[in-house]
Design an enzyme around this catalytic site. Structure first.
Site, PDB file in Angstrom:
ATOM      1  N   ASP A  13       7.635   0.923  12.311  1.00 48.22           N
ATOM      2  CA  ASP A  13       8.110  -0.234  11.544  1.00 48.22           C
ATOM      3  C   ASP A  13       8.805  -1.186  12.508  1.00 48.22           C
ATOM      4  O   ASP A  13      10.030  -1.169  12.638  1.00 48.22           O
ATOM      5  CB  ASP A  13       9.063   0.235  10.427  1.00 48.22           C
ATOM      6  CG  ASP A  13       8.356   1.107   9.395  1.00 48.22           C
ATOM      7  OD1 ASP A  13       7.269   0.707   8.931  1.00 48.22           O
ATOM      8  OD2 ASP A  13       8.867   2.183   9.059  1.00 48.22           O
ATOM      9  N   LYS A  35       1.848   5.918  11.710  1.00 44.90           N
ATOM     10  CA  LYS A  35       1.677   5.252  10.414  1.00 44.90           C
ATOM     11  C   LYS A  35       1.949   3.756  10.569  1.00 44.90           C
ATOM     12  O   LYS A  35       2.979   3.359  11.108  1.00 44.90           O
ATOM     13  CB  LYS A  35       2.648   5.829   9.380  1.00 44.90           C
ATOM     14  CG  LYS A  35       2.545   5.147   8.023  1.00 44.90           C
ATOM     15  CD  LYS A  35       3.424   5.821   6.988  1.00 44.90           C
ATOM     16  CE  LYS A  35       4.792   5.220   6.847  1.00 44.90           C
ATOM     17  NZ  LYS A  35       4.852   3.869   6.278  1.00 44.90           N
ATOM     18  N   ASP A  62      -1.044   2.755   5.815  1.00 39.98           N
ATOM     19  CA  ASP A  62      -0.265   2.912   4.575  1.00 39.98           C
ATOM     20  C   ASP A  62      -0.195   1.569   3.840  1.00 39.98           C
ATOM     21  O   ASP A  62       0.821   0.897   3.862  1.00 39.98           O
ATOM     22  CB  ASP A  62       1.138   3.414   4.986  1.00 39.98           C
ATOM     23  CG  ASP A  62       2.081   3.609   3.820  1.00 39.98           C
ATOM     24  OD1 ASP A  62       1.622   3.680   2.673  1.00 39.98           O
ATOM     25  OD2 ASP A  62       3.305   3.680   4.075  1.00 39.98           O
ATOM     26  N   LYS A  64      -1.237   1.246   0.503  1.00 40.28           N
ATOM     27  CA  LYS A  64      -1.009   1.521  -0.939  1.00 40.28           C
ATOM     28  C   LYS A  64      -1.802   0.567  -1.833  1.00 40.28           C
ATOM     29  O   LYS A  64      -1.226  -0.188  -2.627  1.00 40.28           O
ATOM     30  CB  LYS A  64       0.478   1.404  -1.274  1.00 40.28           C
ATOM     31  CG  LYS A  64       1.378   2.332  -0.488  1.00 40.28           C
ATOM     32  CD  LYS A  64       2.819   2.237  -0.981  1.00 40.28           C
ATOM     33  CE  LYS A  64       3.767   3.118  -0.220  1.00 40.28           C
ATOM     34  NZ  LYS A  64       4.065   2.673   1.158  1.00 40.28           N
ATOM     35  N   PHE A  65      -3.121   0.630  -1.749  1.00 37.19           N
ATOM     36  CA  PHE A  65      -3.944  -0.280  -2.544  1.00 37.19           C
ATOM     37  C   PHE A  65      -3.770  -0.036  -4.045  1.00 37.19           C
ATOM     38  O   PHE A  65      -3.676   1.109  -4.498  1.00 37.19           O
ATOM     39  CB  PHE A  65      -5.424  -0.117  -2.186  1.00 37.19           C
ATOM     40  CG  PHE A  65      -5.759  -0.518  -0.773  1.00 37.19           C
ATOM     41  CD1 PHE A  65      -5.355  -1.738  -0.252  1.00 37.19           C
ATOM     42  CD2 PHE A  65      -6.498   0.332   0.047  1.00 37.19           C
ATOM     43  CE1 PHE A  65      -5.669  -2.112   1.050  1.00 37.19           C
ATOM     44  CE2 PHE A  65      -6.824  -0.031   1.348  1.00 37.19           C
ATOM     45  CZ  PHE A  65      -6.408  -1.249   1.846  1.00 37.19           C
ATOM     46  N   HIS A  66      -3.765  -1.131  -4.820  1.00 38.55           N
ATOM     47  CA  HIS A  66      -3.630  -1.056  -6.283  1.00 38.55           C
ATOM     48  C   HIS A  66      -4.253  -2.337  -6.840  1.00 38.55           C
ATOM     49  O   HIS A  66      -3.657  -3.411  -6.756  1.00 38.55           O
ATOM     50  CB  HIS A  66      -2.146  -0.973  -6.666  1.00 38.55           C
ATOM     51  CG  HIS A  66      -1.897  -0.738  -8.112  1.00 38.55           C
ATOM     52  ND1 HIS A  66      -0.654  -0.459  -8.626  1.00 38.55           N
ATOM     53  CD2 HIS A  66      -2.728  -0.735  -9.185  1.00 38.55           C
ATOM     54  CE1 HIS A  66      -0.734  -0.290  -9.932  1.00 38.55           C
ATOM     55  NE2 HIS A  66      -1.987  -0.471 -10.292  1.00 38.55           N
ATOM     56  N   ASP A  67      -5.464  -2.212  -7.385  1.00 36.89           N
ATOM     57  CA  ASP A  67      -6.174  -3.402  -7.863  1.00 36.89           C
ATOM     58  C   ASP A  67      -7.281  -2.914  -8.790  1.00 36.89           C
ATOM     59  O   ASP A  67      -7.313  -1.726  -9.136  1.00 36.89           O
ATOM     60  CB  ASP A  67      -6.740  -4.169  -6.644  1.00 36.89           C
ATOM     61  CG  ASP A  67      -6.835  -5.675  -6.892  1.00 36.89           C
ATOM     62  OD1 ASP A  67      -7.362  -6.072  -7.958  1.00 36.89           O
ATOM     63  OD2 ASP A  67      -6.404  -6.453  -6.022  1.00 36.89           O
ATOM     64  N   ILE A  68      -8.208  -3.780  -9.165  1.00 37.63           N
ATOM     65  CA  ILE A  68      -9.308  -3.308  -9.999  1.00 37.63           C
ATOM     66  C   ILE A  68     -10.168  -2.351  -9.156  1.00 37.63           C
ATOM     67  O   ILE A  68     -10.195  -2.454  -7.917  1.00 37.63           O
ATOM     68  CB  ILE A  68     -10.160  -4.470 -10.572  1.00 37.63           C
ATOM     69  CG1 ILE A  68     -10.752  -5.322  -9.451  1.00 37.63           C
ATOM     70  CG2 ILE A  68      -9.337  -5.313 -11.529  1.00 37.63           C
ATOM     71  CD1 ILE A  68     -11.784  -6.330  -9.941  1.00 37.63           C
ATOM     72  N   PRO A  69     -10.834  -1.397  -9.819  1.00 41.57           N
ATOM     73  CA  PRO A  69     -11.545  -0.344  -9.076  1.00 41.57           C
ATOM     74  C   PRO A  69     -12.476  -0.862  -7.983  1.00 41.57           C
ATOM     75  O   PRO A  69     -12.470  -0.357  -6.846  1.00 41.57           O
ATOM     76  CB  PRO A  69     -12.330   0.385 -10.181  1.00 41.57           C
ATOM     77  CG  PRO A  69     -11.477   0.213 -11.398  1.00 41.57           C
ATOM     78  CD  PRO A  69     -10.876  -1.155 -11.283  1.00 41.57           C
ATOM     79  N   THR A 122       9.515   6.558  -4.373  1.00 43.31           N
ATOM     80  CA  THR A 122      10.777   7.309  -4.390  1.00 43.31           C
ATOM     81  C   THR A 122      11.988   6.380  -4.454  1.00 43.31           C
ATOM     82  O   THR A 122      13.108   6.831  -4.679  1.00 43.31           O
ATOM     83  CB  THR A 122      10.904   8.240  -3.164  1.00 43.31           C
ATOM     84  OG1 THR A 122      10.601   7.483  -2.004  1.00 43.31           O
ATOM     85  CG2 THR A 122       9.967   9.417  -3.266  1.00 43.31           C
ATOM     86  N   GLN A 192      18.070   6.458   3.928  1.00 42.67           N
ATOM     87  CA  GLN A 192      17.440   7.510   3.145  1.00 42.67           C
ATOM     88  C   GLN A 192      18.532   8.300   2.429  1.00 42.67           C
ATOM     89  O   GLN A 192      19.611   8.520   2.980  1.00 42.67           O
ATOM     90  CB  GLN A 192      16.627   8.452   4.043  1.00 42.67           C
ATOM     91  CG  GLN A 192      15.461   7.795   4.774  1.00 42.67           C
ATOM     92  CD  GLN A 192      14.250   7.554   3.865  1.00 42.67           C
ATOM     93  OE1 GLN A 192      14.321   7.731   2.656  1.00 42.67           O
ATOM     94  NE2 GLN A 192      13.148   7.128   4.455  1.00 42.67           N
ATOM     95  N   GLY A 212      10.268   8.046  10.891  1.00 47.06           N
ATOM     96  CA  GLY A 212      10.351   6.743  11.550  1.00 47.06           C
ATOM     97  C   GLY A 212      11.489   6.691  12.541  1.00 47.06           C
ATOM     98  O   GLY A 212      11.386   7.148  13.679  1.00 47.06           O
ATOM     99  N   ARG A 213      12.622   6.154  12.071  1.00 44.85           N
ATOM    100  CA  ARG A 213      13.738   5.840  12.970  1.00 44.85           C
ATOM    101  C   ARG A 213      14.237   6.985  13.850  1.00 44.85           C
ATOM    102  O   ARG A 213      14.611   6.716  15.004  1.00 44.85           O
ATOM    103  CB  ARG A 213      14.868   5.201  12.156  1.00 44.85           C
ATOM    104  CG  ARG A 213      14.529   3.769  11.778  1.00 44.85           C
ATOM    105  CD  ARG A 213      15.349   3.264  10.630  1.00 44.85           C
ATOM    106  NE  ARG A 213      14.967   3.921   9.383  1.00 44.85           N
ATOM    107  CZ  ARG A 213      15.523   3.658   8.204  1.00 44.85           C
ATOM    108  NH1 ARG A 213      16.473   2.763   8.119  1.00 44.85           N
ATOM    109  NH2 ARG A 213      15.104   4.290   7.117  1.00 44.85           N
TER     110      ARG A 213
END
Ligand code: C5P
Length: 238
Positions: A13, A35, A62, A64-69, A122, A192, A212-213
Site C-alpha cells: 500500500d 497484494k 485485490d 473486489k469486483f462487484h457489478d452485473i454478472p 471487516t 487494526q 502489510g505495514r
C-alpha cells in the site's frame, strides 16, 4: 501458476511506485507473495501488475469486483490475463455473479488464478449491516456469504482470522481462507483492532496471511520476513 509455497502475502500500500519497487527489490518471491489493492492499481494500472509478475512474484490483485454478472466475468478475465495468482469479488454480488466469474476462469485451465470472495467487510459493524437492511447477526451473514461463495464454485474467502476456525469447520479444509489483520507478537497494532499473530492465524485455519505495514514499514523487510517465516515453520512442515 504459483512461484511460492509461502502463506505470506505482503500488502503493497504505497502512494509512490518507486517506494514499492524499492521494497520489492529486498524481498524474495519464494518467501512471499504480493497484494496490490485499489489504491496502487488506480495509480499505476495493469503495467505495474505485469512488472511484479515479471519479477516472478505471485500477485493477489485485490480489486473486489462487484457489478452485473457479465461485467464481473469480463473484469475477472482481464485480471487473469495479467497472469496474477489470486483475484476476488464481493460475495454480496450474488450467486449468479460469482458463477459467471468462476466460469470466466475456465479458459485459463491450470493457469487460472484462485478466485475468492469478500463476505462482509471487516470494517463494518453490526449496526452498519442492519442499516443496509440485513437484519441477522454479522457472523451469520459472513457464514451465509461464505457458503454461497463455495456453492458458486469459488476457491475461498477473505475473512478475519477470528472467523477462520468456524469457517474451516463448516466449509472444509479445501476452502481457502485469506486473512488480514496480522501483527507480530509485541508489535504495534496500527489501525487494526482484532489482530492475531501469524502463528495464531495459521493455527486457526488461515491459509494465507495478508501482512502489510509490519513488513512494508520495517527497517529490514527481508529480516522481518525471515522472522515471520521462522515463527510459522513448524506449522508449514507437515
Ligand atoms: O498494513 P496492514 O497489515 O494492516 O495491511 C492489511 C492489508 O489488508 C491492507 O491492504 C488492507 O487494506 C487489507 N485488508 C484489511 N482488512 C480487511 C480486508 C483487507 O486490513 N478486512
Amino acid at each position: 501458476m504459483s512461484n511460492s509455497s509461502s502463506p505470506i502475502v505482503v500488502a503493497l500500500d504505497f502512494e509512490k511506485k518507486q517506494e514499492a519497487l524499492r521494497l520489492i527489490e529486498q524481498l524474495d518471491p519464494k518467501l512471499c507473495r504480493l497484494k496490490i489493492g485499489k489504491e496502487m492499481f488506480t495509480h499505476f494500472g495493469p503495467d505495474f501488475v505485469r512488472q511484479l509478475v515479471s519479477k516472478d512474484f505471485d500477485v493477489f490483485l485485490d480489486l473486489k469486483f462487484h457489478d452485473i454478472p457479465n461485467t464481473v466475468a469480463k473484469a475477472c478475465k482481464a485480471a487473469a490475463d495479467l497472469g496474477v495468482w489470486m483475484i476476488n469479488v464481493h460475495a454480496s454480488g450474488g450467486e449468479k455473479m460469482m458463477t459467471y466469474a468462476r466460469d470466466a476462469m475456465q479458459d485459463f485451465g491450470a493457469d487460472a488464478p484462485l478466485l475468492i470472495a469478500v463476505t462482509v467487510l471487516t470494517s463494518m459493524s453490526q449496526d452498519e449491516l442492519n442499516q443496509l437492511g440485513v437484519s441477522g447477526r454479522l457472523d451469520e451473514q459472513v457464514k451465509r456469504l461464505a457458503s454461497l461463495a463455495q456453492q458458486a464454485g469459488l476457491d475461498g474467502v477473505v475473512c478475519s482470522a477470528h472467523e477462520a476456525k468456524t469457517l474451516k469447520a463448516d466449509l472444509g479444509q479445501a476452502f481457502q481462507l485469506v486473512t488480514p489483520g496480522i501483527r507480530l507478537a509485541n508489535a504495534q497494532q496500527d489501525d487494526q483492532t482484532r489482530i492475531m499473530t501469524p502463528h495464531q492465524a495459521l493455527s486457526n485455519g488461515s491459509d494465507y496471511l495478508v501482512i502489510g505495514r509490519p513488513i512494508t514499514q520495517s527497517s529490514q523487510p527481508l529480516q522481518t520476513l525471515y522472522e515471520i517465516t521462522d515463527s510459522i515453520a513448524e506449522l508449514l512442515n507437515h
